[in-house]
Design a protein around this motif. Structure first.
Motif, PDB file in Angstrom:
ATOM      1  N   ALA A 168      40.731  41.181  33.998  1.00  0.00           N
ATOM      2  CA  ALA A 168      39.726  41.376  35.055  1.00  0.00           C
ATOM      3  C   ALA A 168      38.342  41.635  34.480  1.00  0.00           C
ATOM      4  O   ALA A 168      37.495  42.260  35.125  1.00  0.00           O
ATOM      5  CB  ALA A 168      40.132  42.505  36.017  1.00  0.00           C
ATOM      6  N   ASN A 169      38.103  41.116  33.284  1.00  0.00           N
ATOM      7  CA  ASN A 169      36.801  41.286  32.639  1.00  0.00           C
ATOM      8  C   ASN A 169      35.938  40.041  32.805  1.00  0.00           C
ATOM      9  O   ASN A 169      35.061  39.762  31.994  1.00  0.00           O
ATOM     10  CB  ASN A 169      36.992  41.608  31.149  1.00  0.00           C
ATOM     11  CG  ASN A 169      35.741  42.165  30.506  1.00  0.00           C
ATOM     12  OD1 ASN A 169      34.975  42.888  31.134  1.00  0.00           O
ATOM     13  ND2 ASN A 169      35.526  41.837  29.250  1.00  0.00           N
ATOM     14  N   ALA A 170      36.208  39.272  33.857  1.00  0.00           N
ATOM     15  CA  ALA A 170      35.445  38.056  34.147  1.00  0.00           C
ATOM     16  C   ALA A 170      35.323  37.882  35.657  1.00  0.00           C
ATOM     17  O   ALA A 170      36.194  38.312  36.421  1.00  0.00           O
ATOM     18  CB  ALA A 170      36.116  36.838  33.528  1.00  0.00           C
ATOM     19  N   ASP A 202      29.536  33.879  47.171  1.00  0.00           N
ATOM     20  CA  ASP A 202      30.861  33.258  47.267  1.00  0.00           C
ATOM     21  C   ASP A 202      31.429  33.152  45.855  1.00  0.00           C
ATOM     22  O   ASP A 202      30.781  32.599  44.962  1.00  0.00           O
ATOM     23  CB  ASP A 202      30.764  31.871  47.901  1.00  0.00           C
ATOM     24  CG  ASP A 202      30.266  31.937  49.342  1.00  0.00           C
ATOM     25  OD1 ASP A 202      30.634  32.902  50.044  1.00  0.00           O
ATOM     26  OD2 ASP A 202      29.516  31.038  49.751  1.00  0.00           O
ATOM     27  N   HIS A 203      32.629  33.678  45.673  1.00  0.00           N
ATOM     28  CA  HIS A 203      33.195  33.689  44.325  1.00  0.00           C
ATOM     29  C   HIS A 203      34.590  33.075  44.303  1.00  0.00           C
ATOM     30  O   HIS A 203      35.223  32.878  45.349  1.00  0.00           O
ATOM     31  CB  HIS A 203      33.212  35.118  43.770  1.00  0.00           C
ATOM     32  CG  HIS A 203      34.174  36.040  44.469  1.00  0.00           C
ATOM     33  ND1 HIS A 203      35.487  36.159  44.104  1.00  0.00           N
ATOM     34  CD2 HIS A 203      33.996  36.899  45.515  1.00  0.00           C
ATOM     35  CE1 HIS A 203      36.086  37.048  44.879  1.00  0.00           C
ATOM     36  NE2 HIS A 203      35.204  37.507  45.755  1.00  0.00           N
ATOM     37  N   LEU A 204      35.052  32.789  43.081  1.00  0.00           N
ATOM     38  CA  LEU A 204      36.368  32.184  42.871  1.00  0.00           C
ATOM     39  C   LEU A 204      37.359  33.184  42.289  1.00  0.00           C
ATOM     40  O   LEU A 204      38.447  32.800  41.867  1.00  0.00           O
ATOM     41  CB  LEU A 204      36.249  30.970  41.940  1.00  0.00           C
ATOM     42  CG  LEU A 204      35.292  29.875  42.401  1.00  0.00           C
ATOM     43  CD1 LEU A 204      35.253  28.744  41.385  1.00  0.00           C
ATOM     44  CD2 LEU A 204      35.679  29.347  43.773  1.00  0.00           C
ATOM     45  N   GLY A 205      36.980  34.445  42.257  1.00  0.00           N
ATOM     46  CA  GLY A 205      37.902  35.479  41.817  1.00  0.00           C
ATOM     47  C   GLY A 205      37.548  36.085  40.484  1.00  0.00           C
ATOM     48  O   GLY A 205      36.598  35.682  39.799  1.00  0.00           O
ATOM     49  N   SER A 206      38.334  37.079  40.111  1.00  0.00           N
ATOM     50  CA  SER A 206      38.131  37.810  38.861  1.00  0.00           C
ATOM     51  C   SER A 206      39.430  37.870  38.068  1.00  0.00           C
ATOM     52  O   SER A 206      39.553  37.236  37.029  1.00  0.00           O
ATOM     53  CB  SER A 206      37.599  39.218  39.157  1.00  0.00           C
ATOM     54  OG  SER A 206      38.421  39.864  40.127  1.00  0.00           O
ATOM     55  N   PHE A 207      40.430  38.598  38.581  1.00  0.00           N
ATOM     56  CA  PHE A 207      41.677  38.745  37.841  1.00  0.00           C
ATOM     57  C   PHE A 207      42.586  37.530  38.006  1.00  0.00           C
ATOM     58  O   PHE A 207      42.816  37.046  39.117  1.00  0.00           O
ATOM     59  CB  PHE A 207      42.432  39.991  38.310  1.00  0.00           C
ATOM     60  CG  PHE A 207      43.818  40.100  37.735  1.00  0.00           C
ATOM     61  CD1 PHE A 207      43.996  40.394  36.386  1.00  0.00           C
ATOM     62  CD2 PHE A 207      44.935  39.878  38.520  1.00  0.00           C
ATOM     63  CE1 PHE A 207      45.275  40.479  35.843  1.00  0.00           C
ATOM     64  CE2 PHE A 207      46.214  39.971  37.990  1.00  0.00           C
ATOM     65  CZ  PHE A 207      46.385  40.270  36.646  1.00  0.00           C
ATOM     66  N   ALA A 208      43.096  37.025  36.874  1.00  0.00           N
ATOM     67  CA  ALA A 208      44.110  35.970  36.865  1.00  0.00           C
ATOM     68  C   ALA A 208      44.865  36.088  35.550  1.00  0.00           C
ATOM     69  O   ALA A 208      44.268  35.949  34.472  1.00  0.00           O
ATOM     70  CB  ALA A 208      43.485  34.587  37.002  1.00  0.00           C
TER      71      ALA A 208
END
Length: 239
Positions: free
Chosen positions: A167-169, A143-149
């Motif tokens: 998007a490097n995280a 379960d993740h909270l996303g990458s790109f922001a």
């Protein structure tokens, strides 16, 4: 005369060393994960040399995709994306869209290709063995909270751009296992009633430090109390 003889012996010694190297070819016996000129592969153990090769993929999209192609069947399902700018001020380059790896995810996500390589290596070499060690079960979902922001660090005006802006995280909040058990970073990081879950999280956090440039968790600060932050910047910042 002695000087001439000394120089002659010196050159004979040098030529002898070169000849021995050519005949024995010692570089051919260097394991590929320690050989700086052998390409990286998904199943290579993560050594200092492997991590250096991983960092070089940031500037070589084609080589990065070639590394992903070395992944065993079922290790990753992804789509390579052309460079594009989804939000003004946050162009994305060298990125892939990940649908699943050896595990399912709470949703698909876009990350830089090198970060996808690091994740698959980490998952196969560390997460799955740790799941068996601590829960006697395979890891089946993340379960993740996303990458790109497209944002600055901590959303602060005037701060530098977050690694999420390129998007490097990738932020991971929890894990689910084949035997039905679940682990949440927020709930179980220091859970004295389920110490094996806490131990899994602590070991996973520590192991991640060998694969990602920066790893942040609950002990770093309050904004990270509910997730692990993995990114490709730096070369070993682990908190």
């Amino acid at each position: 005369m002695k000087t001439i003889l000394f120089r002659l012996l010196k050159w004979l010694l040098v030529l002898g060393i070169i000849a021995a190297a050519v005949l024995t070819r010692p570089w051919e016996r260097i394991p590929p994960h320690w050989h700086p000129w052998q390409p990286l592969a998904i199943d290579h153990p993560m050594t200092v040399v492997s991590k250096w090769k991983l960092s070089r993929l940031q500037e070589d999209p084609q080589q990065c995709l070639a590394v992903l192609e070395t992944a065993p069947e079922g290790a990753i399902d992804y789509l390579a994306l052309d460079d594009y700018t989804p939000v003004a001020g946050c162009p994305l380059t060298n990125v892939v869209r990940v649908s699943r790896t050896g595990v399912r995810f709470s949703s698909t996500f876009t990350v830089t290709c090198p970060l996808a390589v690091a994740w698959v290596m980490f998952e196969r070499q560390q997460l799955q063995p740790l799941a068996q060690q601590h829960l006697d079960s395979a890891l089946v979902r993340v379960d993740h909270l996303g990458s790109f922001a497209c944002r600055n660090i901590y959303h602060r005006e005037g701060a530098r751009r977050s690694q999420h802006a390129t998007a490097n995280a990738f932020d991971v909040a929890g894990f689910r296992f084949e035997n039905g058990q679940q682990i949440s970073v927020l709930t179980h990081w220091d859970d004295e009633d389920a110490t094996y879950k806490s131990a899994f999280l602590k070991d996973a956090h520590d192991a991640a430090c060998g694969y990602f440039g920066t790893v942040l968790g609950p002990d770093y600060n309050q904004p990270h109390e509910n997730h692990f932050h993995f990114d490709g910047s730096g070369f070993g910042f682990c908190r």
